[in-house]
Design a protein around this motif. Structure first.
Motif, PDB file in Angstrom:
ATOM      1  N   SER A 313       0.819  -1.211   0.000  1.00 28.57           N
ATOM      2  CA  SER A 313       0.000   0.000   0.000  1.00 28.57           C
ATOM      3  C   SER A 313       0.853   1.261   0.000  1.00 28.57           C
ATOM      4  CB  SER A 313      -0.936   0.004   1.215  1.00 28.57           C
ATOM      5  OG  SER A 313      -0.173  -0.017   2.421  1.00 28.57           O
ATOM      6  N   GLY A 314       2.056   1.185   0.570  1.00 28.03           N
ATOM      7  CA  GLY A 314       2.941   2.344   0.600  1.00 28.03           C
ATOM      8  C   GLY A 314       3.455   2.751  -0.765  1.00 28.03           C
ATOM      9  N   ASP A 315       3.278   1.875  -1.769  1.00 33.71           N
ATOM     10  CA  ASP A 315       3.722   2.180  -3.127  1.00 33.71           C
ATOM     11  C   ASP A 315       2.626   2.810  -3.980  1.00 33.71           C
ATOM     12  OD1 ASP A 315       6.386   0.972  -2.896  1.00 33.71           O
ATOM     13  OD2 ASP A 315       5.301  -0.918  -2.747  1.00 33.71           O
ATOM     14  N   GLN A 323      -4.514   4.581  -0.756  1.00 31.30           N
ATOM     15  CA  GLN A 323      -3.618   3.864   0.152  1.00 31.30           C
ATOM     16  C   GLN A 323      -4.340   3.494   1.442  1.00 31.30           C
ATOM     17  OE1 GLN A 323       0.123   5.817   0.883  1.00 31.30           O
ATOM     18  NE2 GLN A 323       0.564   4.607   2.706  1.00 31.30           N
ATOM     19  N   ASP A 327      -5.131  -0.305   2.897  1.00 31.95           N
ATOM     20  CA  ASP A 327      -4.762  -0.684   4.258  1.00 31.95           C
ATOM     21  C   ASP A 327      -5.971  -1.177   5.047  1.00 31.95           C
ATOM     22  OD1 ASP A 327      -2.083  -0.124   3.967  1.00 31.95           O
ATOM     23  OD2 ASP A 327      -2.254   1.953   4.658  1.00 31.95           O
TER      24      ASP A 327
END
Length: 334
Positions: A313-315, A323, A327
């Motif tokens: 998700s951080g990408d 994002q 999450d």
């Protein structure tokens, strides 16, 4: 004499000379290829420069690459014995294991941080990966024949794959681009779709088209499709084909079955690059069918020459809410 490539740093390169014996003009012509195409292929794939005058060859590049390149040249020259011509496919087979070894060495040395290595050039724009995973993904696509990009929506998997495909086509590294997708509906029954094959598959491939339009423009994309340089096909139509000198993108691969994934991967021919993208959390297959993507991750992770890039998700590079949505769903599933 081959044309030197650009971009070698003077701080890290050296020059070495070798003499190939015997001095046989016919064998040397076979080694170099028509208009030095074979030497150019070695230059591009191993990131070196080659100049030659007769059987004297001068190579410029990083020391490790030169050692590999000299070994490749000597082995290829031995292959020309008896008047045997060297086809591009033969060059490809000699280069492939060396590329994998050099990539592993660079990763071990921690030298994958130069942003210039990851910039992808297309006619309409320059694509710059964001973050470590996107950079590793682009680097893997440029250095492996089969690549998996796995992760949630919005992480750039498909867009970067299309960018690499366009760059390869513009540099004449491949002859065509194939866009492939399993025709599985995302939880909806769309019913009968009118039109020819391309029109029936169009709705499923819209993200790929959008990326192509960004990088090539509407008119050029349409012309390339008319000339079959860009080909659109459902996954089922890949059976029985051998896809050589092509850049193939299989999108939404989580919706392939085990049999379909194996069939697709065994279509890859000489001079081709395949990128398989998918999100294992968004499978639309009927209950009881195992995702071909999940199965491939289990079976192929340790196979040399195949790369896997896992996004999180951080990408995500879309709206910040995307994002958070990813999450939230992952937390709920856990």
């Amino acid at each position: 004499m081959s044309t030197p490539t650009d971009g070698l740093s003077s701080d890290s390169v050296i020059t070495r000379q070798i003499t190939l014996e015997p001095d046989n003009p016919q064998r040397l012509a076979s080694l170099c290829g028509l208009a030095n195409d074979n030497l150019k292929q070695i230059e591009d794939r191993l990131d070196i420069r080659i100049r030659n005058r007769g059987n004297l060859f001068e190579l410029t590049g990083e020391e490790a690459r030169l050692t590999t390149s000299i070994d490749v040249l000597r082995r290829l020259y031995r292959e020309t014995k008896g008047g045997k011509d060297l086809a591009p496919d033969a060059i490809h087979l000699f280069l492939q294991p060396n590329e994998v070894a050099m990539l592993a060495q660079k990763q071990a040395e921690g030298s994958l941080h130069d942003d210039k290595l990851y910039v992808v050039h297309t006619p309409k724009l320059v694509v710059r990966p964001r973050g470590g995973n996107q950079k590793r993904y682009v680097h893997s696509v440029l250095n492996h024949d089969i690549n998996f990009g796995i992760g949630p929506a919005g992480t750039g998997k498909t867009y970067l794959a299309v960018a690499c495909a366009v760059q390869a086509l513009m540099k004449d590294e491949v002859r065509r681009i194939l866009l492939v997708r399993p025709a599985v509906e995302a939880g909806e029954k769309l019913g009968f779709l009118p039109g020819d094959l391309s029109q029936k598959v169009d709705p499923y491939l819209r993200p790929l088209y959008d990326a192509l339009y960004d990088m090539l423009g509407f008119e050029k994309v349409d012309r390339l499709i008319e000339r079959n340089v860009i080909e659109v096909a459902p996954l089922a139509y890949m059976r029985g084909r051998t896809l050589s000198h092509s850049f193939i993108i299989l999108d939404e691969s989580q919706n392939t079955t085990r049999e379909q994934m194996k069939m697709f991967l065994t279509r890859i021919g000489f001079g081709s690059t395949a990128v398989i993208t998918g999100d294992p959390t968004q499978i639309d297959l009927q209950k009881g069918q195992q995702s071909g993507l999940k199965h491939a991750i289990e079976v192929l992770t340790d196979v040399p020459g195949i790369s896997f890039t896992h996004f999180a998700s951080g990408d995500v590079v879309r709206h910040p809410l995307v994002q958070r949505i990813v999450d939230a769903y992952e937390a709920n599933d856990a």
